[in-house]
Motif scaffolding. Structure first.
Motif, PDB file in Angstrom:
ATOM      1  N   GLY A  15     104.051 -57.724  64.265  1.00 52.14           N
ATOM      2  CA  GLY A  15     104.472 -57.299  65.585  1.00 52.14           C
ATOM      3  C   GLY A  15     103.580 -56.299  66.278  1.00 52.14           C
ATOM      4  O   GLY A  15     103.131 -56.522  67.414  1.00 52.14           O
ATOM      5  N   GLU A  16     103.311 -55.172  65.631  1.00 51.05           N
ATOM      6  CA  GLU A  16     102.544 -54.105  66.261  1.00 51.05           C
ATOM      7  C   GLU A  16     101.134 -54.557  66.623  1.00 51.05           C
ATOM      8  O   GLU A  16     100.576 -54.124  67.637  1.00 51.05           O
ATOM      9  CB  GLU A  16     102.478 -52.892  65.331  1.00 51.05           C
ATOM     10  CG  GLU A  16     101.851 -51.653  65.950  1.00 51.05           C
ATOM     11  CD  GLU A  16     101.880 -50.458  65.020  1.00 51.05           C
ATOM     12  OE1 GLU A  16     101.369 -49.399  65.408  1.00 51.05           O
ATOM     13  OE2 GLU A  16     102.429 -50.580  63.895  1.00 51.05           O
ATOM     14  N   GLU A  17     100.557 -55.452  65.810  1.00 54.19           N
ATOM     15  CA  GLU A  17      99.179 -55.879  66.039  1.00 54.19           C
ATOM     16  C   GLU A  17      99.037 -56.778  67.260  1.00 54.19           C
ATOM     17  O   GLU A  17      97.936 -56.956  67.772  1.00 54.19           O
ATOM     18  CB  GLU A  17      98.656 -56.597  64.801  1.00 54.19           C
ATOM     19  CG  GLU A  17      98.530 -55.668  63.614  1.00 54.19           C
ATOM     20  CD  GLU A  17      98.215 -56.372  62.322  1.00 54.19           C
ATOM     21  OE1 GLU A  17      98.082 -55.697  61.302  1.00 54.19           O
ATOM     22  OE2 GLU A  17      98.096 -57.625  62.330  1.00 54.19           O
ATOM     23  N   CYS A  18     100.149 -57.328  67.727  1.00 59.15           N
ATOM     24  CA  CYS A  18     100.144 -58.102  68.968  1.00 59.15           C
ATOM     25  C   CYS A  18     100.675 -57.281  70.128  1.00 59.15           C
ATOM     26  O   CYS A  18     100.062 -57.213  71.192  1.00 59.15           O
ATOM     27  CB  CYS A  18     100.980 -59.372  68.802  1.00 59.15           C
ATOM     28  SG  CYS A  18     101.102 -60.387  70.295  1.00 59.15           S
ATOM     29  N   VAL A  19     101.807 -56.624  69.908  1.00 56.97           N
ATOM     30  CA  VAL A  19     102.493 -55.907  70.992  1.00 56.97           C
ATOM     31  C   VAL A  19     101.674 -54.721  71.489  1.00 56.97           C
ATOM     32  O   VAL A  19     101.612 -54.462  72.700  1.00 56.97           O
ATOM     33  CB  VAL A  19     103.888 -55.466  70.537  1.00 56.97           C
ATOM     34  CG1 VAL A  19     104.498 -54.484  71.525  1.00 56.97           C
ATOM     35  CG2 VAL A  19     104.790 -56.673  70.366  1.00 56.97           C
ATOM     36  N   SER A  40     104.189 -73.717  70.886  1.00 51.65           N
ATOM     37  CA  SER A  40     105.533 -73.194  70.648  1.00 51.65           C
ATOM     38  C   SER A  40     105.476 -71.674  70.606  1.00 51.65           C
ATOM     39  O   SER A  40     104.426 -71.102  70.305  1.00 51.65           O
ATOM     40  CB  SER A  40     106.083 -73.725  69.322  1.00 51.65           C
ATOM     41  OG  SER A  40     106.240 -75.132  69.364  1.00 51.65           O
ATOM     42  N   PRO A  41     106.583 -71.003  70.883  1.00 48.79           N
ATOM     43  CA  PRO A  41     106.583 -69.530  70.841  1.00 48.79           C
ATOM     44  C   PRO A  41     106.140 -69.029  69.468  1.00 48.79           C
ATOM     45  O   PRO A  41     106.513 -69.611  68.443  1.00 48.79           O
ATOM     46  CB  PRO A  41     108.042 -69.172  71.132  1.00 48.79           C
ATOM     47  CG  PRO A  41     108.555 -70.311  71.953  1.00 48.79           C
ATOM     48  CD  PRO A  41     107.885 -71.530  71.366  1.00 48.79           C
ATOM     49  N   PRO A  42     105.366 -67.961  69.438  1.00 46.64           N
ATOM     50  CA  PRO A  42     104.917 -67.416  68.166  1.00 46.64           C
ATOM     51  C   PRO A  42     106.091 -66.877  67.356  1.00 46.64           C
ATOM     52  O   PRO A  42     107.107 -66.452  67.915  1.00 46.64           O
ATOM     53  CB  PRO A  42     103.961 -66.297  68.572  1.00 46.64           C
ATOM     54  CG  PRO A  42     104.411 -65.892  69.934  1.00 46.64           C
ATOM     55  CD  PRO A  42     104.891 -67.153  70.575  1.00 46.64           C
ATOM     56  N   VAL A  43     105.925 -66.901  66.048  1.00 52.03           N
ATOM     57  CA  VAL A  43     106.951 -66.408  65.137  1.00 52.03           C
ATOM     58  C   VAL A  43     106.525 -65.041  64.612  1.00 52.03           C
ATOM     59  O   VAL A  43     105.374 -64.853  64.199  1.00 52.03           O
ATOM     60  CB  VAL A  43     107.155 -67.384  63.963  1.00 52.03           C
ATOM     61  CG1 VAL A  43     108.122 -66.804  62.933  1.00 52.03           C
ATOM     62  CG2 VAL A  43     107.660 -68.730  64.479  1.00 52.03           C
ATOM     63  N   ILE A  44     107.451 -64.098  64.641  1.00 43.01           N
ATOM     64  CA  ILE A  44     107.125 -62.756  64.188  1.00 43.01           C
ATOM     65  C   ILE A  44     107.450 -62.603  62.702  1.00 43.01           C
ATOM     66  O   ILE A  44     108.404 -63.209  62.195  1.00 43.01           O
ATOM     67  CB  ILE A  44     107.893 -61.699  65.015  1.00 43.01           C
ATOM     68  CG1 ILE A  44     107.256 -60.312  64.862  1.00 43.01           C
ATOM     69  CG2 ILE A  44     109.367 -61.669  64.647  1.00 43.01           C
ATOM     70  CD1 ILE A  44     107.728 -59.304  65.894  1.00 43.01           C
ATOM     71  N   ASP A  45     106.627 -61.855  62.003  1.00 45.53           N
ATOM     72  CA  ASP A  45     106.902 -61.517  60.608  1.00 45.53           C
ATOM     73  C   ASP A  45     108.044 -60.508  60.612  1.00 45.53           C
ATOM     74  O   ASP A  45     107.900 -59.414  61.161  1.00 45.53           O
ATOM     75  CB  ASP A  45     105.648 -60.922  59.959  1.00 45.53           C
ATOM     76  CG  ASP A  45     105.792 -60.701  58.462  1.00 45.53           C
ATOM     77  OD1 ASP A  45     106.905 -60.354  58.015  1.00 45.53           O
ATOM     78  OD2 ASP A  45     104.784 -60.836  57.742  1.00 45.53           O
ATOM     79  N   GLU A  46     109.168 -60.867  60.023  1.00 50.16           N
ATOM     80  CA  GLU A  46     110.351 -60.011  60.074  1.00 50.16           C
ATOM     81  C   GLU A  46     110.113 -58.651  59.434  1.00 50.16           C
ATOM     82  O   GLU A  46     110.780 -57.671  59.774  1.00 50.16           O
ATOM     83  CB  GLU A  46     111.542 -60.712  59.422  1.00 50.16           C
ATOM     84  CG  GLU A  46     112.125 -61.847  60.249  1.00 50.16           C
ATOM     85  CD  GLU A  46     112.684 -61.374  61.586  1.00 50.16           C
ATOM     86  OE1 GLU A  46     113.227 -60.252  61.636  1.00 50.16           O
ATOM     87  OE2 GLU A  46     112.563 -62.118  62.576  1.00 50.16           O
ATOM     88  N   ARG A  47     109.157 -58.578  58.505  1.00 48.29           N
ATOM     89  CA  ARG A  47     108.855 -57.274  57.908  1.00 48.29           C
ATOM     90  C   ARG A  47     108.318 -56.304  58.951  1.00 48.29           C
ATOM     91  O   ARG A  47     108.463 -55.085  58.818  1.00 48.29           O
ATOM     92  CB  ARG A  47     107.833 -57.444  56.783  1.00 48.29           C
ATOM     93  CG  ARG A  47     108.338 -58.206  55.563  1.00 48.29           C
ATOM     94  CD  ARG A  47     107.198 -58.438  54.581  1.00 48.29           C
ATOM     95  NE  ARG A  47     106.119 -59.175  55.197  1.00 48.29           N
ATOM     96  CZ  ARG A  47     104.829 -59.068  54.854  1.00 48.29           C
ATOM     97  NH1 ARG A  47     104.476 -58.229  53.910  1.00 48.29           N
ATOM     98  NH2 ARG A  47     103.910 -59.786  55.461  1.00 48.29           N
ATOM     99  N   SER A  48     107.697 -56.842  60.012  1.00 47.81           N
ATOM    100  CA  SER A  48     107.086 -55.984  61.028  1.00 47.81           C
ATOM    101  C   SER A  48     108.091 -55.470  62.050  1.00 47.81           C
ATOM    102  O   SER A  48     107.730 -54.693  62.936  1.00 47.81           O
ATOM    103  CB  SER A  48     105.953 -56.730  61.744  1.00 47.81           C
ATOM    104  OG  SER A  48     106.434 -57.766  62.578  1.00 47.81           O
ATOM    105  N   VAL A  49     109.333 -55.903  61.931  1.00 49.51           N
ATOM    106  CA  VAL A  49     110.393 -55.357  62.791  1.00 49.51           C
ATOM    107  C   VAL A  49     111.538 -54.829  61.926  1.00 49.51           C
ATOM    108  O   VAL A  49     112.676 -54.684  62.392  1.00 49.51           O
ATOM    109  CB  VAL A  49     110.920 -56.394  63.807  1.00 49.51           C
ATOM    110  CG1 VAL A  49     109.907 -56.595  64.916  1.00 49.51           C
ATOM    111  CG2 VAL A  49     111.242 -57.724  63.129  1.00 49.51           C
ATOM    112  N   ALA A  50     111.231 -54.531  60.670  1.00 53.91           N
ATOM    113  CA  ALA A  50     112.215 -53.935  59.770  1.00 53.91           C
ATOM    114  C   ALA A  50     112.101 -52.419  59.850  1.00 53.91           C
ATOM    115  O   ALA A  50     111.043 -51.863  59.551  1.00 53.91           O
ATOM    116  CB  ALA A  50     111.980 -54.407  58.334  1.00 53.91           C
TER     117      ALA A  50
END
Length: 231
Positions: A15-19, A40-50
């Motif tokens: 997440g942070e590396e894109c946002v 298709s919409p990109p998928v976020i690694d859930e660990r990056s929003v934990a």
């Protein structure tokens, strides 16, 4: 107006590396287009929003952008976009890039065209692995002789098990540092530094999440654009 193309993973971007680059460039007035391997919409690694992993503030901010940003929710297919008309191409990282972006010939074309043309390329974390599989117009590996930073083996050791299995059970196909070094890259992840961003001509590389903001600011500097927060 300056413009940038973001090439984002559908297999799990960090997440942070894109946002961080996305919002930093947007705040500076850069027009951003997002592309993914299939559109298709990109998928976020859930660990990056934990929250336990990245902190509550970062988790909340990243998830909000991931869910609400129209550009992330309605991307273009990589095969349908080109570097032409863009001043920069940005490759956010995340383990997911190892399964799609880094192995995508259209993504490699975008990287090559940016580095060899009039645009800049910013490649972050695991996305740096694309350098090991991209060849220039002469057929040589793009990493050869270039100064590069990226996700280091020392950090990977703390994530995968002895069989290279990820926490979610997927097997990591390769380690970024190993592949880039084997491809002739001059690797230095500057592990003694809080952040690591390397500029080699038109190629900018960033080590990982904590380097995302610095990498984005470096890209703006190389583009000759002032960031409003630093003005």
């Amino acid at each position: 107006m300056a413009s940038a193309l973001f090439v984002v993973s559908e297999e799990g971007y960090w997440g942070e590396e894109c946002v961080e680059p996305l919002t930093t460039l947007t705040d500076a007035g850069v027009d951003v287009t997002v592309a993914t391997p299939t559109g298709s919409p990109p998928v976020i690694d859930e660990r990056s929003v934990a929250p336990d992993t990245v902190g509550e503030e970062t988790a909340e901010r990243v998830r909000e952008v991931h869910e609400s940003d129209e550009r992330l929710n309605d991307p273009e297919p990589i095969a349908d976009v080109s570097v032409e008309g863009h001043d920069a191409v940005v490759f956010p990282g995340g383990h997911g890039t190892e399964w799609d972006v880094n192995q995508d010939r259209h993504a490699r074309r975008l990287l090559r065209d940016a580095v060899e043309g009039d645009a800049l390329a910013l490649v972050v974390c695991h996305a740096v692995g694309i350098l090991a599989f991209t060849r220039d117009s002469e057929g040589d590996l793009l990493a050869e002789g270039r100064e590069v930073t990226g996700f280091p083996n020392e950090w990977e050791e703390g994530i995968v098990d002895e069989r290279d299995l990820m926490p979610d059970g997927r097997k990591l196909p390769y380690w970024v540092e190993d592949e880039v070094v084997a491809a002739g890259g001059d690797w230095d992840a500057e592990l003694d530094q809080d952040t690591s961003v390397t500029v080699d001509g038109s190629l900018i590389t960033g080590r990982g999440p904590e380097s995302s903001a610095a990498a984005a600011r470096t890209l703006l500097e190389e583009l000759g654009i002032d960031h409003p927060k630093s003005a």
